[in-house]
Design a protein around this motif. Structure first.
Motif, PDB file in Angstrom:
ATOM      1  N   CYS A  99      28.462  25.806  13.346  1.00 18.73           N
ATOM      2  CA  CYS A  99      28.555  26.180  11.933  1.00 18.73           C
ATOM      3  C   CYS A  99      27.219  26.769  11.504  1.00 18.73           C
ATOM      4  O   CYS A  99      26.175  26.212  11.796  1.00 18.73           O
ATOM      5  N   ALA A 100      27.276  27.891  10.848  1.00 19.11           N
ATOM      6  CA  ALA A 100      26.059  28.525  10.360  1.00 19.11           C
ATOM      7  C   ALA A 100      26.205  28.786   8.878  1.00 19.11           C
ATOM      8  O   ALA A 100      27.179  29.376   8.445  1.00 19.11           O
ATOM      9  N   LYS A 101      25.258  28.339   8.130  1.00 19.66           N
ATOM     10  CA  LYS A 101      25.258  28.577   6.702  1.00 19.66           C
ATOM     11  C   LYS A 101      24.106  29.524   6.391  1.00 19.66           C
ATOM     12  O   LYS A 101      22.968  29.252   6.737  1.00 19.66           O
ATOM     13  N   LEU A 102      24.412  30.628   5.733  1.00 18.68           N
ATOM     14  CA  LEU A 102      23.396  31.616   5.440  1.00 18.68           C
ATOM     15  C   LEU A 102      22.636  31.307   4.162  1.00 18.68           C
ATOM     16  O   LEU A 102      21.493  31.677   4.015  1.00 18.68           O
ATOM     17  N   VAL A 103      23.262  30.668   3.218  1.00 13.33           N
ATOM     18  CA  VAL A 103      22.646  30.377   1.935  1.00 13.33           C
ATOM     19  C   VAL A 103      22.578  28.871   1.756  1.00 13.33           C
ATOM     20  O   VAL A 103      23.602  28.203   1.830  1.00 13.33           O
ATOM     21  N   PRO A 104      21.388  28.314   1.545  1.00 10.67           N
ATOM     22  CA  PRO A 104      21.314  26.873   1.354  1.00 10.67           C
ATOM     23  C   PRO A 104      22.025  26.450   0.076  1.00 10.67           C
ATOM     24  O   PRO A 104      22.069  27.185  -0.900  1.00 10.67           O
ATOM     25  N   LYS A 105      22.585  25.255   0.064  1.00 11.73           N
ATOM     26  CA  LYS A 105      23.319  24.776  -1.095  1.00 11.73           C
ATOM     27  C   LYS A 105      22.381  24.416  -2.239  1.00 11.73           C
ATOM     28  O   LYS A 105      22.704  24.583  -3.396  1.00 11.73           O
ATOM     29  N   ILE A 106      21.209  23.916  -1.934  1.00 16.62           N
ATOM     30  CA  ILE A 106      20.264  23.515  -2.964  1.00 16.62           C
ATOM     31  C   ILE A 106      19.015  24.390  -2.812  1.00 16.62           C
ATOM     32  O   ILE A 106      18.316  24.322  -1.806  1.00 16.62           O
ATOM     33  N   PHE A 107      18.756  25.218  -3.830  1.00 14.65           N
ATOM     34  CA  PHE A 107      17.596  26.096  -3.796  1.00 14.65           C
ATOM     35  C   PHE A 107      16.372  25.365  -4.335  1.00 14.65           C
ATOM     36  O   PHE A 107      16.483  24.534  -5.236  1.00 14.65           O
ATOM     37  N   THR A 108      15.217  25.723  -3.793  1.00 15.09           N
ATOM     38  CA  THR A 108      13.974  25.224  -4.380  1.00 15.09           C
ATOM     39  C   THR A 108      13.735  25.987  -5.678  1.00 15.09           C
ATOM     40  O   THR A 108      14.385  27.009  -5.952  1.00 15.09           O
ATOM     41  N   PHE A 109      12.792  25.535  -6.461  1.00 14.80           N
ATOM     42  CA  PHE A 109      12.497  26.201  -7.725  1.00 14.80           C
ATOM     43  C   PHE A 109      12.069  27.651  -7.473  1.00 14.80           C
ATOM     44  O   PHE A 109      12.483  28.572  -8.190  1.00 14.80           O
ATOM     45  N   GLU A 110      11.238  27.870  -6.441  1.00 12.06           N
ATOM     46  CA  GLU A 110      10.773  29.225  -6.120  1.00 12.06           C
ATOM     47  C   GLU A 110      11.944  30.121  -5.722  1.00 12.06           C
ATOM     48  O   GLU A 110      11.996  31.297  -6.093  1.00 12.06           O
ATOM     49  N   GLN A 111      12.891  29.592  -4.950  1.00 13.19           N
ATOM     50  CA  GLN A 111      14.065  30.377  -4.552  1.00 13.19           C
ATOM     51  C   GLN A 111      14.920  30.722  -5.767  1.00 13.19           C
ATOM     52  O   GLN A 111      15.437  31.835  -5.873  1.00 13.19           O
ATOM     53  N   GLN A 112      15.063  29.767  -6.691  1.00  8.69           N
ATOM     54  CA  GLN A 112      15.835  30.032  -7.903  1.00  8.69           C
ATOM     55  C   GLN A 112      15.176  31.130  -8.728  1.00  8.69           C
ATOM     56  O   GLN A 112      15.857  32.036  -9.227  1.00  8.69           O
ATOM     57  N   GLU A 113      13.863  31.065  -8.872  1.00 15.37           N
ATOM     58  CA  GLU A 113      13.132  32.085  -9.633  1.00 15.37           C
ATOM     59  C   GLU A 113      13.252  33.458  -8.976  1.00 15.37           C
ATOM     60  O   GLU A 113      13.472  34.463  -9.648  1.00 15.37           O
ATOM     61  N   ALA A 114      13.100  33.507  -7.655  1.00 16.43           N
ATOM     62  CA  ALA A 114      13.202  34.779  -6.943  1.00 16.43           C
ATOM     63  C   ALA A 114      14.597  35.373  -7.105  1.00 16.43           C
ATOM     64  O   ALA A 114      14.752  36.584  -7.352  1.00 16.43           O
ATOM     65  N   ARG A 115      15.606  34.543  -6.995  1.00 15.96           N
ATOM     66  CA  ARG A 115      16.985  35.017  -7.146  1.00 15.96           C
ATOM     67  C   ARG A 115      17.236  35.516  -8.567  1.00 15.96           C
ATOM     68  O   ARG A 115      17.866  36.545  -8.774  1.00 15.96           O
ATOM     69  N   LYS A 116      16.711  34.794  -9.554  1.00 16.15           N
ATOM     70  CA  LYS A 116      16.856  35.198 -10.959  1.00 16.15           C
ATOM     71  C   LYS A 116      16.171  36.544 -11.192  1.00 16.15           C
ATOM     72  O   LYS A 116      16.725  37.433 -11.838  1.00 16.15           O
ATOM     73  N   ASN A 117      14.953  36.700 -10.661  1.00 15.71           N
ATOM     74  CA  ASN A 117      14.215  37.958 -10.836  1.00 15.71           C
ATOM     75  C   ASN A 117      14.932  39.138 -10.193  1.00 15.71           C
ATOM     76  O   ASN A 117      14.971  40.234 -10.757  1.00 15.71           O
TER      77      ASN A 117
END
Length: 132
Positions: free
Chosen positions: A80-98
């Motif tokens: 099983c390979a998951k490309l997107v982690p289920k729980i993002f760190t704060f930095e990942q959330q900010e980067a995705r939002k930007n």
């Protein structure tokens, strides 16, 4: 006391010292024949993303037999390979939002941008420009 337990007690009373199970003849596997192994091989070579359930249903054998055939005869394992982690760190959330904000701003500035976007997967997108 059920029959099996009575028989076990009687055997020990008669002098048996071994607690290991007696060997017994088991029902032969009817689904792990060369024919079914070949069918599973053909299916898995045609589409490696088939699930064990889909293979079992298509050739009408038990899922456990399919799993054993894949494991023992084709040396395949479930991965099983998951490309997107289920729980993002704060930095990942900010980067995705930007990135989302930048994309929305680009669409507002160029109304034709959404017609030139080719999506590839959840992580990347490419903009097609016929002039470049």
């Amino acid at each position: 006391m059920d029959t099996r337990r009575r028989e076990s007690v009687k055997r020990f009373q008669d002098g048996r010292e071994n607690v290991e199970h007696d060997s017994r003849s088991s029902r032969p596997s009817t689904s792990k024949t060369d024919e079914y192994i070949g069918k599973v091989g053909i299916l898995i070579r045609s589409d490696r993303q088939l699930s064990i359930r889909a293979i079992a249903e298509s050739i009408a054998i038990d899922k456990e037999c399919v799993r054993q055939i894949l494991h023992e005869n084709f040396n395949m394992r479930k991965v099983c390979a998951k490309l997107v982690p289920k729980i993002f760190t704060f930095e990942q959330q900010e980067a995705r939002k930007n990135i989302c904000i930048d994309t929305l701003n680009a669409i507002e500035n160029d109304s034709n941008l959404s017609e030139r976007v080719i999506t590839c997967d959840e992580s990347w997108f490419f903009a097609y420009d016929s002039e470049t």
